[in-house]
Design a protein around this motif. Structure first.
Motif, short mmCIF file in Angstrom:
data_model
loop_
_atom_site.label_atom_id
_atom_site.label_comp_id
_atom_site.label_asym_id
_atom_site.label_seq_id
_atom_site.Cartn_x
_atom_site.Cartn_y
_atom_site.Cartn_z
N ILE A 156 53.01 44.35 36.97
CA ILE A 156 54.28 44.25 37.68
C ILE A 156 54.70 42.78 37.74
O ILE A 156 53.88 41.90 37.95
N ASN A 170 44.37 42.40 35.38
CA ASN A 170 45.12 42.97 36.50
C ASN A 170 46.02 44.06 35.92
O ASN A 170 47.04 43.79 35.30
N SER A 202 47.91 46.15 37.37
CA SER A 202 49.08 46.63 38.12
C SER A 202 50.36 46.45 37.30
O SER A 202 51.33 47.15 37.51
N SER A 246 54.34 37.23 37.40
CA SER A 246 53.81 38.44 36.82
C SER A 246 52.37 38.66 37.26
O SER A 246 51.66 37.71 37.59
N SER A 247 51.94 39.90 37.25
CA SER A 247 50.57 40.22 37.68
C SER A 247 49.53 39.61 36.75
O SER A 247 48.37 39.52 37.10
C1 LIG Z 1 47.35 42.01 40.61
O1 LIG Z 1 48.66 41.49 40.68
C2 LIG Z 1 49.35 41.87 41.85
C3 LIG Z 1 50.78 41.39 41.71
O2 LIG Z 1 50.85 40.05 41.32
C4 LIG Z 1 48.67 41.28 43.06
O3 LIG Z 1 49.35 41.64 44.23
C5 LIG Z 1 47.25 41.80 43.10
O4 LIG Z 1 46.55 41.20 44.16
C6 LIG Z 1 46.53 41.51 41.79
N1 LIG Z 1 45.25 42.18 41.80
C7 LIG Z 1 44.12 41.55 41.52
C8 LIG Z 1 42.89 42.39 41.53
O5 LIG Z 1 44.10 40.36 41.28
#
Ligand SMILES: *[C@@H]1O[C@H](CO)[C@@H](O)[C@H](O)[C@H]1NC(C)=O
Ligand SMILES: *[C@@H]1O[C@H](CO)[C@@H](O)[C@H](O)[C@H]1NC(C)=O
Ligand SMILES: *[C@@H]1O[C@H](CO)[C@@H](O)[C@H](O)[C@H]1NC(C)=O
Ligand SMILES: *[C@@H]1O[C@H](CO)[C@@H](O)[C@H](O)[C@H]1NC(C)=O
Ligand SMILES: *[C@@H]1O[C@H](CO)[C@@H](O)[C@H](O)[C@H]1NC(C)=O
Ligand SMILES: *[C@@H]1O[C@H](CO)[C@@H](O)[C@H](O)[C@H]1NC(C)=O
Length: 792
Positions: free
Chosen positions: A222, A218, A220, A233-234
């Motif tokens: 964040i 992931n 992102s 956490s992501s």
């Molecule tokens: C990645 O993490 C973010 C924040 O926790 C979440 O909103 C998002 O759905 C995640 N993306 C995937 C592809 O799992």
């Protein structure tokens, strides 16, 4: 005349205005370091922003908690460049930039907001200092520039990091940081003057991020710390305060000792308490004791120097140790090796060889000039790691290897002061970092091997101990060097103590009032000399050696939903434990009888047990599995707050050596997870199962663990039947009808939503497949989400 009067009035008004606190700073104004009343506060007065003086002449433009006793700073603009206590000021310039200047007019810090239409600076209730325009659009915010602390609602993103302070009570940047690494995983790193090293998640090659339930996919990157006290956490890592819930002021801080902690503010004492920390063992933090130094695992971790070494800087142990001999490589120096058992220096391996004999490993190190030490482990065939430098040293009773330091002949004979004899024993299963439930099962399996190894080590150890004992006396002078590191705030209030048998005989009037009796022994009511009412448990067959150490470990566990242990007695054959007295009977007596609990209390009990178990499983310094969660072990206080009793004892009896059979029968029929019967390793999920049964019993108001027989059918438990029926209803796509399940004695007075949630949780907790059962942490979260629903 009138003009002067008006002028005075104006002056008077402006004086009044400036002394009452402001929440915004209009454009064109400034704050001066000399004026104590020159600051802005958040509307609810939680935070203050202004000049924060540390020493007489060092000031920071900072934001701090107004009401915490030590005015805890959460953000500083000029972290590494304090300004003078005279003449420094923060000016909110007409061009929209906020600028901090030192006494000589030098710009120390400024915001990049010049060309925009900034109109005012506001300190929000969240502790965020924002510069905004007339429309309220945020053009700059302090939340984007965290220092060592994250506040609720603040996020940690890609290029940002939390960097620890160098020392406790100062602000300058230290060496530990929390940030995302290049593969999207939240990481803690020590980046010191000499080395840099990742220490969390564990860098051990056998441990990878997936084992910790995390992901590196992931991107992102964040993480957010929310108002419930959960940091998520992501990369799927989650970390929640033990007092999870709204309304408590908290902070998440990367501490000076390299541990990440959630603190909660007690509004009455105005002090912080640690409600969760990321690393259970402080010695897992790299770099804490510097080069050559050894971090000794214990309640208060200590730094120590190995024999032949001394402190580089006795006033700052983090600078490590230096050898008292000359490190040379010429042929004239003859080297020997000094073995430090249960010790290792992490990293800096020159090479790794296996299988290999001890002598061969030693000879490799002897023949290699750059080899400073070697680590040898006898796991079956012999593992040999040669080391080029000695950093991240630690000593822990569980570590199965020995490090052999290369030292000039003569020094190796001095021996080493072992701390192991006095330190409390820890179980392998309790040494895992918090937040890694998936690790648990695999480590449980490993434990067996380690135990095997220990028996071997023990045999060698007897000889070793004799030598070491001698060394202890010779080396006693070293003790004063074992200076405690200043480990943060009070962790555990230390009321815990040993009692004499006579004291307890007196307190219980010779064990007159028996208030309970369980598998592990009878419980008596007593009154201590200081008038505290206590429950004294008299244990049956427990071996003495480990008892006090083990009990002391359990005694440190402190949570409002766990029965507090005040002390113990271990005299001759007597083994007793002194607990706090909980007045309102156990849950079974309040649930399966005529004096039953109302819905509100039942829900409170469900949430309280979940919190207590979550604490045991995920966050106390030593992980604990209860192994016998049932209504009899849940006591209620005067306000019907549940307190879990009897935790930590499973380990005690196991150690007692009566054979592992005892462990096998620990637990109570009806509340025991299926894995007991299947001989699988026991994990925290057995408690989740027991919890599930209790929760369903709270809803139904009857014992589900009892067996029932129907005509012509096999005997089965109420629970099995209940689960079968409800599952069938759900599978057939029908709504579960709570009215038919709920305890009829409640007379319809309950929250339907809460009851449905409890049933849902209960069913998921009693899944056959333990991997399908939730963790106690996640149960707590779900329950908190529906806590404030009114009963109807
Ligand atoms: C990645 O993490 C973010 C924040 O926790 C979440 O909103 C998002 O759905 C995640 N993306 C995937 C592809 O799992
Ligand atoms: C401010 O502007 C300078 C120069 O453009 C830039 O280097 C710096 O990164 C900016 N800082 C912020 C906080 O935007
Ligand atoms: C705050 O501290 C006081 C005194 O130690 C204690 O009685 C109280 O329970 C604490 N409050 C919370 C919310 O922990
Ligand atoms: C180490 O070497 C230095 C200079 O080479 C010498 O002055 C010193 O005495 C030596 N120390 C020891 C302990 O041999
Ligand atoms: C050290 O000893 C080795 C053989 O033992 C020899 O080849 C080497 O020349 C010696 N070096 C010095 C500096 O004496
Ligand atoms: C490392 O050890 C192996 C044998 O265990 C050896 O073959 C190899 O040459 C060594 N490598 C170095 C760089 O010393």
């Amino acid at each position: 005349m009138t003009i002067t009067f008006q002028f005075l009035l104006l002056l008077f008004c402006s004086l009044i205005k400036s002394s009452s606190s402001k929440t915004t700073l209009p454009i064109g104004s400034s704050l001066s370091v000399q004026d104590d009343s020159d600051f802005i506060t958040s509307p609810d007065n939680t935070f203050t922003c202004g000049f924060y003086g540390f020493q007489t002449n060092a000031y920071w433009f900072a934001i701090w908690f107004t009401n915490s006793k030590d005015r805890t700073v959460v953000w500083t603009a000029n972290r590494n460049t304090p300004v003078n206590g005279r003449g420094s000021k923060v000016t909110f310039q007409g061009n929209g930039a906020m600028v901090l200047t030192d006494v000589d007019g030098m710009v120390v810090w400024e915001t990049n907001t010049t060309s925009s239409d900034v109109k005012k600076a506001v300190l929000q209730d969240s502790g965020n200092l924002v510069l905004e325009n007339d429309q309220g659009k945020i053009l700059w915010q302090s939340f984007d520039y965290p220092t060592d602390t994250l506040l609720p609602s603040q996020t940690l993103t890609k290029s940002k990091s939390l960097i620890s302070a160098l020392r406790k009570g100062t602000f300058e940047s230290g060496y530990f940081s929390l940030s995302y690494n290049s593969i999207n995983v939240l990481t803690m790193i020590y980046d010191g003057p000499e080395i840099s090293s990742v220490y969390w998640p564990s860098p051990d090659p056998g441990f990878n991020v997936w084992i910790y339930g995390r992901t590196s996919y992931n991107s992102s990157r964040i993480a957010v710390f929310n108002n419930l006290g959960v940091f998520s956490s992501s990369d799927r890592w989650q970390f929640g305060a033990s007092d999870m819930g709204f309304g408590i002021k908290r902070r998440l801080t990367m501490d000076h000792d390299g541990n990440l902690r959630i603190y909660s503010l007690n509004e009455s004492t105005r002090l912080w308490s640690i409600s969760r920390q990321a690393l259970a063992k402080p010695c897992d933090v790299h770099g804490v004791c510097g080069r050559n130094g050894i971090c000794i695992h214990g309640e208060n971790p200590e730094c120590s120097c190995p024999p032949g070494y001394e402190w580089s800087n006795p006033t700052d142990l983090t600078q490590g140790c230096k050898p008292t001999f000359n490190k040379t490589c010429d042929n004239s120096t003859r080297f020997g090796f000094l073995g430090l058992p249960h010790t290792d220096y992490y990293g800096f391996d020159l090479n790794y060889s296996s299988p290999i004999s001890f002598e061969a490993c030693r000879d490799i190190c002897l023949g290699d000039c750059s080899c400073e030490a070697f680590s040898y482990r006898l796991t079956g065939e012999g593992l040999c790691f040669t080391k080029s430098a000695l950093f991240n040293g630690f000593q822990s009773p569980n570590f199965p290897g020995t490090i052999y330091l290369k030292v000039p002949r003569g020094i190796e004979k001095t021996g080493f002061v072992p701390i192991l004899a006095s330190s409390k024993p820890t179980c392998v299963d309790t040494t895992i970092m918090v937040g890694s439930p998936f690790m648990y099962a695999s480590l449980m399996n490993k434990k067996v091997k380690w135990v095997y190894l220990y028996s071997f080590a023990l045999a060698v150890g007897v000889v070793e101990a004799l030598i070491i004992l001698l060394g202890w006396w010779l080396f006693n002078g070293k003790n004063e060097l074992l200076v405690n590191l200043e480990y943060g705030y009070h962790m555990i209030s230390n009321h815990f103590r040993g009692f004499s048998y006579q004291e307890l005989v007196k307190a219980t009037q010779d064990f007159k009032v028996e208030i309970g009796r369980g598998g592990s022994g009878a419980v008596y009511k007593g009154i201590l000399e200081d008038e505290r009412v206590v429950a004294v448990k008299r244990l049956g067959d427990v071996s003495g050696g480990e008892f006090s150490a083990e009990v002391s470990t359990i005694g440190q566990i402190n949570h409002m939903n766990l029965v507090r242990m005040w002390g113990y007695c271990s005299e001759k054959k007597h083994r007793l434990i002194v607990y706090e007295y909980v007045e309102n009977l156990s849950l079974d007596k309040r649930l399966f009888s005529s004096s039953f609990l109302q819905w509100k209390e039942r829900f409170k009990v469900a949430i309280g047990i979940a919190k207590g178990l979550a604490y045991l499983h995920h966050e106390c310094l030593e992980w604990v599995i209860h192994c016998d969660v049932k209504p009899e072990n849940i006591l209620l206080d005067h306000a019907f707050e549940p307190k879990i009793a009897d935790f930590g004892l499973a380990k005690l009896f196991e150690r007692g050596g009566q054979s592992s059979e005892f462990t096998r029968v620990r637990g109570t029929k009806g509340y025991m997870a299926p894995e007991w019967a299947h001989n699988l390793p026991i994990t925290a999920k057995v408690d989740v199962y027991g919890y599930g049964v209790v929760v369903l019993e709270l809803v139904k108001g009857i014992r589900l663990s009892s067996m029932i027989a129907h005509e012509g059918e096999e005997e089965e438990s109420e629970l099995t039947r209940f689960v079968k029926i409800t599952k069938r209803i759900i599978q057939e796509g029908n709504e579960l009808c709570i009215e038919e399940i709920i305890d009829p004695r409640l007379g319809g007075l309950y929250s339907k939503h809460q009851a449905a949630k409890l049933v849902e949780i209960g069913l998921s907790c009693v899944e056959e497949d333990r991997n399908k059962r939730p963790t106690m942490d996640s149960v707590v979260q779900v329950l908190i989400d529906c806590e404030y629903e009114e009963g109807n």
